[in-house]
Design a protein around this motif. Structure first.
Motif, PDB file in Angstrom:
ATOM      1  N   ASN A 196      34.364   2.436 -10.389  1.00  0.00           N
ATOM      2  CA  ASN A 196      33.947   3.099  -9.321  1.00  0.00           C
ATOM      3  C   ASN A 196      33.817   2.198  -7.432  1.00  0.00           C
ATOM      4  N   TYR A 197      33.283   3.361  -6.621  1.00  0.00           N
ATOM      5  CA  TYR A 197      34.128   3.140  -5.038  1.00  0.00           C
ATOM      6  C   TYR A 197      33.367   3.911  -4.424  1.00  0.00           C
TER       7      TYR A 197
ATOM      8  N   TRP B 244      40.263   5.189 -10.916  1.00  0.00           N
ATOM      9  CA  TRP B 244      39.129   5.394  -9.542  1.00  0.00           C
ATOM     10  C   TRP B 244      37.786   7.064  -9.292  1.00  0.00           C
ATOM     11  N   LEU B 245      36.843   6.579  -9.183  1.00  0.00           N
ATOM     12  CA  LEU B 245      35.806   7.005  -9.298  1.00  0.00           C
ATOM     13  C   LEU B 245      35.056   7.028  -8.106  1.00  0.00           C
TER      14      LEU B 245
ATOM     15  N   GLY C 280      37.441   9.294 -13.396  1.00  0.00           N
ATOM     16  CA  GLY C 280      38.000   9.842 -11.745  1.00  0.00           C
ATOM     17  C   GLY C 280      38.912  11.070 -11.426  1.00  0.00           C
ATOM     18  N   HIS C 281      39.741  10.754 -12.936  1.00  0.00           N
ATOM     19  CA  HIS C 281      41.176  11.542 -12.875  1.00  0.00           C
ATOM     20  C   HIS C 281      42.276  10.854 -11.533  1.00  0.00           C
TER      21      HIS C 281
ATOM     22  N   SER D 274      38.781  14.087  -4.582  1.00  0.00           N
ATOM     23  CA  SER D 274      39.899  13.824  -4.762  1.00  0.00           C
ATOM     24  C   SER D 274      39.858  12.307  -4.602  1.00  0.00           C
ATOM     25  N   PHE D 275      41.006  11.300  -5.279  1.00  0.00           N
ATOM     26  CA  PHE D 275      41.042  10.186  -4.598  1.00  0.00           C
ATOM     27  C   PHE D 275      41.287   9.971  -2.919  1.00  0.00           C
ATOM     28  N   GLU D 276      42.491  11.295  -2.586  1.00  0.00           N
ATOM     29  CA  GLU D 276      42.708  11.405  -0.879  1.00  0.00           C
ATOM     30  C   GLU D 276      41.674  10.905  -0.239  1.00  0.00           C
TER      31      GLU D 276
END
Length: 201
Positions: A38-39, A74-75, A101-102, A162-164
């Motif tokens: 997680n973040y 990362w989720l 998180g894909h 999305s991570f971005e």
């Protein structure tokens, strides 16, 4: 199958098995969710992303375990919360759901992403020269990957962030909440940080 390689991960696997045993034996109404990293906001700065942000803002070394090529998925925390809510309300009792998180990235990719954002938007003096490789943790897995196909197919959950997008939201939150970070990183945290990183650089 569960195959932990450290006492830490073994304790988590053991907890899963204990919960499952209560369902199997006593029909206790439980679910197990297993998430990837997680973040997001309010994360304690021992964790990688808030640690990087705080150290960048203070021009401190950015400790990276081993060669930095360990991979994590990362989720964003709000997506994780939505998944838990969905399992509570719609999950089949006794079932296990992986929440991923894909967004697989190497640690060094994460470090450079944070550096680049802060360099371009906050402080030009924050560069990759702050990166310092430190001795890897014992039993440190090379990759944490998780298959969330089941929760998508059975419950319709899929991460929205999305991570971005998520990493920018996260960095901005810490920039807007420096007082919170300063309170967290005072006192006992400094002792913890020294034990974990400073003596290894």
């Amino acid at each position: 199958p569960l195959d932990p390689h450290s006492p830490y991960s073994s304790s988590k696997a053991g907890a899963d098995l204990m919960v499952k045993a209560y369902f199997d034996t006593y029909k206790m109404p439980v679910n197990i969710t297993r998430c990837s990293n997680n973040y997001g906001p309010y994360q304690f700065p021992e964790k990688l992303i808030p640690l990087l942000i705080n150290n960048c803002l203070n021009h401190k070394d950015l400790p990276v375990y081993g060669d930095g090529l360990n991979v994590r998925d990362w989720l964003y925390v709000e997506d994780h919360c939505k998944a838990i809510d969905m399992v509570i309300n719609s999950g089949v009792v006794g079932e296990v759901y992986n929440v991923g998180g894909h967004n697989e990235r190497t640690n060094i990719e994460i470090v450079k992403t944070v550096i680049n954002y802060i360099n371009e938007n906050v402080d030009k003096e924050v560069t990759e020269s702050l990166i310092k490789y430190v001795e890897d943790r014992k039993g440190h897995d090379r990759r944490y990957g998780i298959d969330p196909t089941k929760i998508k197919n059975d419950l319709g959950w899929y991460p929205e962030t999305s991570f971005e997008e998520g990493i920018v939201k996260t960095i901005k939150w810490y920039l807007d909440n420096k007082e919170w970070m300063n309170n967290i990183t005072s006192g006992d945290y400094q002792n913890y940080y020294s034990e974990m990183y400073k003596n290894k650089i």
